[in-house]
Design a protein around this motif. Structure first.
Motif, PDB file in Angstrom:
ATOM      1  N   ARG A 141      31.634  21.338  38.992  1.00 60.68           N
ATOM      2  CA  ARG A 141      32.778  22.087  38.473  1.00 60.68           C
ATOM      3  C   ARG A 141      32.311  22.896  37.277  1.00 60.68           C
ATOM      4  O   ARG A 141      31.789  22.336  36.302  1.00 60.68           O
ATOM      5  CB  ARG A 141      33.897  21.128  38.057  1.00 60.68           C
ATOM      6  CG  ARG A 141      35.188  21.828  37.668  1.00 60.68           C
ATOM      7  CD  ARG A 141      36.211  20.820  37.221  1.00 60.68           C
ATOM      8  NE  ARG A 141      37.489  21.461  36.928  1.00 60.68           N
ATOM      9  CZ  ARG A 141      38.355  21.014  36.028  1.00 60.68           C
ATOM     10  NH1 ARG A 141      38.076  19.916  35.329  1.00 60.68           N
ATOM     11  NH2 ARG A 141      39.497  21.638  35.821  1.00 60.68           N
ATOM     12  N   ILE A 142      32.470  24.194  37.350  1.00 62.97           N
ATOM     13  CA  ILE A 142      31.975  25.091  36.308  1.00 62.97           C
ATOM     14  C   ILE A 142      33.120  25.529  35.388  1.00 62.97           C
ATOM     15  O   ILE A 142      34.290  25.283  35.665  1.00 62.97           O
ATOM     16  CB  ILE A 142      31.298  26.336  36.914  1.00 62.97           C
ATOM     17  CG1 ILE A 142      32.297  27.094  37.807  1.00 62.97           C
ATOM     18  CG2 ILE A 142      30.052  25.938  37.692  1.00 62.97           C
ATOM     19  CD1 ILE A 142      31.759  28.414  38.335  1.00 62.97           C
ATOM     20  N   GLY A 143      32.762  26.185  34.313  1.00 59.57           N
ATOM     21  CA  GLY A 143      33.745  26.769  33.399  1.00 59.57           C
ATOM     22  C   GLY A 143      33.691  28.284  33.474  1.00 59.57           C
ATOM     23  O   GLY A 143      32.618  28.868  33.684  1.00 59.57           O
ATOM     24  N   ILE A 144      34.840  28.940  33.311  1.00 62.86           N
ATOM     25  CA  ILE A 144      34.918  30.397  33.444  1.00 62.86           C
ATOM     26  C   ILE A 144      35.793  30.973  32.343  1.00 62.86           C
ATOM     27  O   ILE A 144      36.892  30.472  32.093  1.00 62.86           O
ATOM     28  CB  ILE A 144      35.510  30.811  34.804  1.00 62.86           C
ATOM     29  CG1 ILE A 144      34.671  30.275  35.968  1.00 62.86           C
ATOM     30  CG2 ILE A 144      35.652  32.330  34.902  1.00 62.86           C
ATOM     31  CD1 ILE A 144      35.326  30.455  37.320  1.00 62.86           C
ATOM     32  N   THR A 145      35.312  32.018  31.685  1.00 63.94           N
ATOM     33  CA  THR A 145      36.146  32.881  30.850  1.00 63.94           C
ATOM     34  C   THR A 145      36.212  34.229  31.545  1.00 63.94           C
ATOM     35  O   THR A 145      35.176  34.873  31.764  1.00 63.94           O
ATOM     36  CB  THR A 145      35.564  33.044  29.438  1.00 63.94           C
ATOM     37  OG1 THR A 145      35.580  31.783  28.773  1.00 63.94           O
ATOM     38  CG2 THR A 145      36.381  34.043  28.626  1.00 63.94           C
ATOM     39  N   ALA A 146      37.413  34.655  31.943  1.00 66.04           N
ATOM     40  CA  ALA A 146      37.595  35.877  32.728  1.00 66.04           C
ATOM     41  C   ALA A 146      38.382  36.905  31.928  1.00 66.04           C
ATOM     42  O   ALA A 146      39.372  36.566  31.266  1.00 66.04           O
ATOM     43  CB  ALA A 146      38.318  35.561  34.030  1.00 66.04           C
ATOM     44  N   VAL A 147      37.947  38.158  31.997  1.00 66.13           N
ATOM     45  CA  VAL A 147      38.590  39.258  31.273  1.00 66.13           C
ATOM     46  C   VAL A 147      38.882  40.384  32.261  1.00 66.13           C
ATOM     47  O   VAL A 147      37.983  40.804  33.008  1.00 66.13           O
ATOM     48  CB  VAL A 147      37.696  39.791  30.134  1.00 66.13           C
ATOM     49  CG1 VAL A 147      38.419  40.882  29.353  1.00 66.13           C
ATOM     50  CG2 VAL A 147      37.272  38.667  29.206  1.00 66.13           C
ATOM     51  N   LEU A 148      40.115  40.873  32.265  1.00 68.96           N
ATOM     52  CA  LEU A 148      40.496  41.983  33.144  1.00 68.96           C
ATOM     53  C   LEU A 148      40.240  43.319  32.466  1.00 68.96           C
ATOM     54  O   LEU A 148      40.666  43.545  31.334  1.00 68.96           O
ATOM     55  CB  LEU A 148      41.985  41.880  33.506  1.00 68.96           C
ATOM     56  CG  LEU A 148      42.570  43.079  34.263  1.00 68.96           C
ATOM     57  CD1 LEU A 148      41.995  43.147  35.676  1.00 68.96           C
ATOM     58  CD2 LEU A 148      44.092  43.002  34.307  1.00 68.96           C
ATOM     59  N   ILE A 319      43.021  37.797  29.338  1.00 70.82           N
ATOM     60  CA  ILE A 319      41.902  36.882  29.119  1.00 70.82           C
ATOM     61  C   ILE A 319      42.357  35.500  29.580  1.00 70.82           C
ATOM     62  O   ILE A 319      43.362  34.973  29.086  1.00 70.82           O
ATOM     63  CB  ILE A 319      41.481  36.829  27.637  1.00 70.82           C
ATOM     64  CG1 ILE A 319      41.153  38.226  27.103  1.00 70.82           C
ATOM     65  CG2 ILE A 319      40.278  35.906  27.460  1.00 70.82           C
ATOM     66  CD1 ILE A 319      40.863  38.253  25.616  1.00 70.82           C
ATOM     67  N   ARG A 320      41.636  34.910  30.534  1.00 68.46           N
ATOM     68  CA  ARG A 320      42.036  33.622  31.083  1.00 68.46           C
ATOM     69  C   ARG A 320      40.822  32.717  31.236  1.00 68.46           C
ATOM     70  O   ARG A 320      39.695  33.186  31.358  1.00 68.46           O
ATOM     71  CB  ARG A 320      42.733  33.807  32.443  1.00 68.46           C
ATOM     72  CG  ARG A 320      43.928  34.745  32.382  1.00 68.46           C
ATOM     73  CD  ARG A 320      44.690  34.792  33.695  1.00 68.46           C
ATOM     74  NE  ARG A 320      45.749  35.791  33.651  1.00 68.46           N
ATOM     75  CZ  ARG A 320      46.643  35.988  34.622  1.00 68.46           C
ATOM     76  NH1 ARG A 320      46.608  35.232  35.709  1.00 68.46           N
ATOM     77  NH2 ARG A 320      47.571  36.932  34.507  1.00 68.46           N
ATOM     78  N   HIS A 321      41.094  31.406  31.209  1.00 69.92           N
ATOM     79  CA  HIS A 321      40.033  30.405  31.297  1.00 69.92           C
ATOM     80  C   HIS A 321      40.298  29.490  32.487  1.00 69.92           C
ATOM     81  O   HIS A 321      41.448  29.123  32.757  1.00 69.92           O
ATOM     82  CB  HIS A 321      39.961  29.585  30.013  1.00 69.92           C
ATOM     83  CG  HIS A 321      39.801  30.414  28.774  1.00 69.92           C
ATOM     84  ND1 HIS A 321      38.581  30.881  28.354  1.00 69.92           N
ATOM     85  CD2 HIS A 321      40.713  30.870  27.878  1.00 69.92           C
ATOM     86  CE1 HIS A 321      38.742  31.583  27.239  1.00 69.92           C
ATOM     87  NE2 HIS A 321      40.028  31.594  26.931  1.00 69.92           N
ATOM     88  N   TYR A 322      39.216  29.076  33.163  1.00 69.88           N
ATOM     89  CA  TYR A 322      39.342  28.247  34.360  1.00 69.88           C
ATOM     90  C   TYR A 322      38.300  27.137  34.342  1.00 69.88           C
ATOM     91  O   TYR A 322      37.314  27.179  33.602  1.00 69.88           O
ATOM     92  CB  TYR A 322      39.151  29.102  35.625  1.00 69.88           C
ATOM     93  CG  TYR A 322      40.158  30.217  35.772  1.00 69.88           C
ATOM     94  CD1 TYR A 322      41.394  30.000  36.380  1.00 69.88           C
ATOM     95  CD2 TYR A 322      39.883  31.500  35.290  1.00 69.88           C
ATOM     96  CE1 TYR A 322      42.317  31.021  36.521  1.00 69.88           C
ATOM     97  CE2 TYR A 322      40.807  32.529  35.427  1.00 69.88           C
ATOM     98  CZ  TYR A 322      42.020  32.279  36.037  1.00 69.88           C
ATOM     99  OH  TYR A 322      42.942  33.292  36.161  1.00 69.88           O
ATOM    100  N   GLY A 323      38.521  26.152  35.221  1.00 74.04           N
ATOM    101  CA  GLY A 323      37.562  25.072  35.383  1.00 74.04           C
ATOM    102  C   GLY A 323      37.433  24.231  34.129  1.00 74.04           C
ATOM    103  O   GLY A 323      38.425  23.760  33.566  1.00 74.04           O
ATOM    104  N   LEU A 324      36.199  24.034  33.672  1.00 74.92           N
ATOM    105  CA  LEU A 324      35.952  23.225  32.483  1.00 74.92           C
ATOM    106  C   LEU A 324      36.608  23.811  31.240  1.00 74.92           C
ATOM    107  O   LEU A 324      36.864  23.085  30.274  1.00 74.92           O
ATOM    108  CB  LEU A 324      34.440  23.098  32.236  1.00 74.92           C
ATOM    109  CG  LEU A 324      33.585  22.492  33.346  1.00 74.92           C
ATOM    110  CD1 LEU A 324      32.139  22.420  32.902  1.00 74.92           C
ATOM    111  CD2 LEU A 324      34.101  21.108  33.728  1.00 74.92           C
ATOM    112  N   LEU A 325      36.865  25.116  31.252  1.00 76.56           N
ATOM    113  CA  LEU A 325      37.420  25.781  30.069  1.00 76.56           C
ATOM    114  C   LEU A 325      38.925  25.985  30.154  1.00 76.56           C
ATOM    115  O   LEU A 325      39.509  26.595  29.262  1.00 76.56           O
ATOM    116  CB  LEU A 325      36.726  27.133  29.865  1.00 76.56           C
ATOM    117  CG  LEU A 325      35.214  27.059  29.622  1.00 76.56           C
ATOM    118  CD1 LEU A 325      34.629  28.456  29.472  1.00 76.56           C
ATOM    119  CD2 LEU A 325      34.908  26.231  28.382  1.00 76.56           C
ATOM    120  N   ALA A 326      39.562  25.494  31.227  1.00 78.68           N
ATOM    121  CA  ALA A 326      41.023  25.579  31.318  1.00 78.68           C
ATOM    122  C   ALA A 326      41.631  24.800  30.155  1.00 78.68           C
ATOM    123  O   ALA A 326      41.147  23.726  29.787  1.00 78.68           O
ATOM    124  CB  ALA A 326      41.502  25.021  32.650  1.00 78.68           C
ATOM    125  N   SER A 327      42.674  25.336  29.564  1.00 72.34           N
ATOM    126  CA  SER A 327      43.219  24.765  28.324  1.00 72.34           C
ATOM    127  C   SER A 327      43.634  23.313  28.465  1.00 72.34           C
ATOM    128  O   SER A 327      43.512  22.524  27.528  1.00 72.34           O
ATOM    129  CB  SER A 327      44.412  25.601  27.854  1.00 72.34           C
ATOM    130  OG  SER A 327      45.412  25.665  28.861  1.00 72.34           O
TER     131      SER A 327
END
Length: 399
Positions: A141-148, A319-327
């Motif tokens: 399970r990875i962590g993601i910081t995503a920016v549109l 700006i959204r976070h997923y996986g390990l970085l989900a809040s």
């Protein structure tokens, strides 16, 4: 240092005529963006008087609009956000992954921003998490910081997602597993799954009657016409781009500081404005080397139109976070990852060191500027500064 030309100057000069020419065709959000940029750091928003604690020099500083589309207001917002993100960095390599929508889908997204941009986030993040969790690839399970981002360098409509991903993740049994040094996940596999997930859910939105179409796309309201429109896209390879990993956490922060709070065009790219035409720098990605930097000139009406293309729906999180970085799970997941990597987790205690003063130092002696008076919107201080007049940097005539 204040840029010679600013987007605000263009909006103040050409904005009234643009609003009059396009009355009834501008959304409330677009009108608010124009108003915010035009009044940013002017008397319309009020301000304060600062005085140097050493030499007594005074200057007037007007308030910022703090609109997320304003080029002048994003620097401070980016610094504040980055300070909060430093604690989330792990001592591993980080990868930069980009998911881009084909032009045929971008046209649909323009008329359905909230729905399609949200779908872009969900399909891209689910693609990364699914392939990373597959034991044939990473198995973690990875962590993601995503920016549109919704623009190309020339401010055309070009929606895409930038992702920052740590080079590894946590396995189901709680172990940390690292990716290969220069390889995270296969981009062709990512592109194929991304295409399938996105198109399936886009068709679901259409079947539910949630998509709207205007102008040349009005015919896509019919289900068969919509499916014919998507047919070529199903056969096309969807672009997923993965860059080489960053050289350490400091490089990650440097990248984030440039990308997270960027707007369609920065003031630094503007070269000339003669009242009717704007000349600016842009990158032509079809070229390479020094030829990539090009110059474009647009009439003011077209420049404003392109800028407003990228107005986001109210309340939309870019700006959204997923996986390990989900809040919901970030604190526990990062602590577990740090334990597996043998490093101390970041402290929850606030930093004891004093934060730096965001106000520029005194231009006369370099001393500390302190606020001695505040004034409300459309007001002026009780008396003008007692020393030399304020510079163009700190005072902006709303006219």
């Amino acid at each position: 240092m204040r840029a010679t030309i600013e987007v605000a100057d263009i909006f103040r000069s050409a904005g009234p005529a643009y609003r009059a020419a396009h009355a009834g065709h501008l959304s409330l959000d677009q009108l608010k963006v124009m108003s915010a940029i035009e009044t940013c750091r002017t008397a319309a928003l009020g301000g304060h008087v600062e005085a140097c604690s050493d030499c007594g020099h005074q200057r007037i500083a007007y308030n910022s609009c703090r609109n997320r589309h304003c080029p002048r207001c994003q620097g401070a917002a980016a610094r504040t956000w980055l300070e909060a993100q430093e604690a989330n960095l792990l001592p591993v390599g980080y990868f930069h992954v980009v998911f881009t929508l084909p032009a045929e889908i971008a046209d649909i997204a323009f008329h359905n921003k909230a729905l399609v941009y949200d779908l872009l986030f969900k399909a891209a993040s689910e693609t990364m998490l699914t392939i990373a969790a597959d034991p044939k690839h990473l198995g973690a399970r990875i962590g993601i910081t995503a920016v549109l981002h919704t623009w190309g360098s020339a401010m055309t409509h070009h929606p895409h997602i930038h992702m920052i991903v740590p080079g590894g993740g946590l396995t189901p049994d709680g172990r940390w597993i690292s990716s290969r040094p220069a390889f995270l996940l296969p981009v062709r596999v990512l592109g194929a799954l991304f295409r399938r997930l996105f198109l399936t859910r886009l068709l679901d939105l259409h079947n539910a009657g949630k998509l709207v179409f205007f102008g040349k796309l009005a015919g896509l309201s019919d289900r068969r016409a919509f499916q014919r429109h998507l047919a070529p896209v199903r056969k096309k390879r969807w672009v997923v781009y993965a860059k080489a990993p960053f050289a350490g956490p400091e490089a990650v922060l440097a990248y984030l500081s440039r990308y997270t709070h960027r707007v369609a065009i920065s003031n630094s790219r503007l070269l000339r404005f003669d009242g009717s035409e704007i000349t600016f720098r842009y990158k032509d990605y079809r070229r390479s080397g020094a030829n990539r930097q090009q110059v474009m000139t647009l009439v003011a009406d077209e420049f404003i139109r392109r800028f407003l293309l990228h107005t986001l729906p109210r309340g939309f999180h870019r700006i959204r976070h997923y996986g390990l970085l989900a809040s919901s799970a970030r604190k526990d997941c990062l602590a577990q990852a740090c334990d597996m990597l043998g490093v101390a987790p970041a402290s929850d205690e606030p930093p004891t060191a004093e934060t730096s003063d965001p106000r520029p130092p005194c231009p006369c002696c370099g001393g500390t500027m302190v606020i001695i008076e505040t004034f409300a919107a459309w007001c002026q201080p009780r008396a003008p500064p007692t020393t030399r007049p304020p510079t163009r940097e700190t005072v902006h005539d709303p006219a």
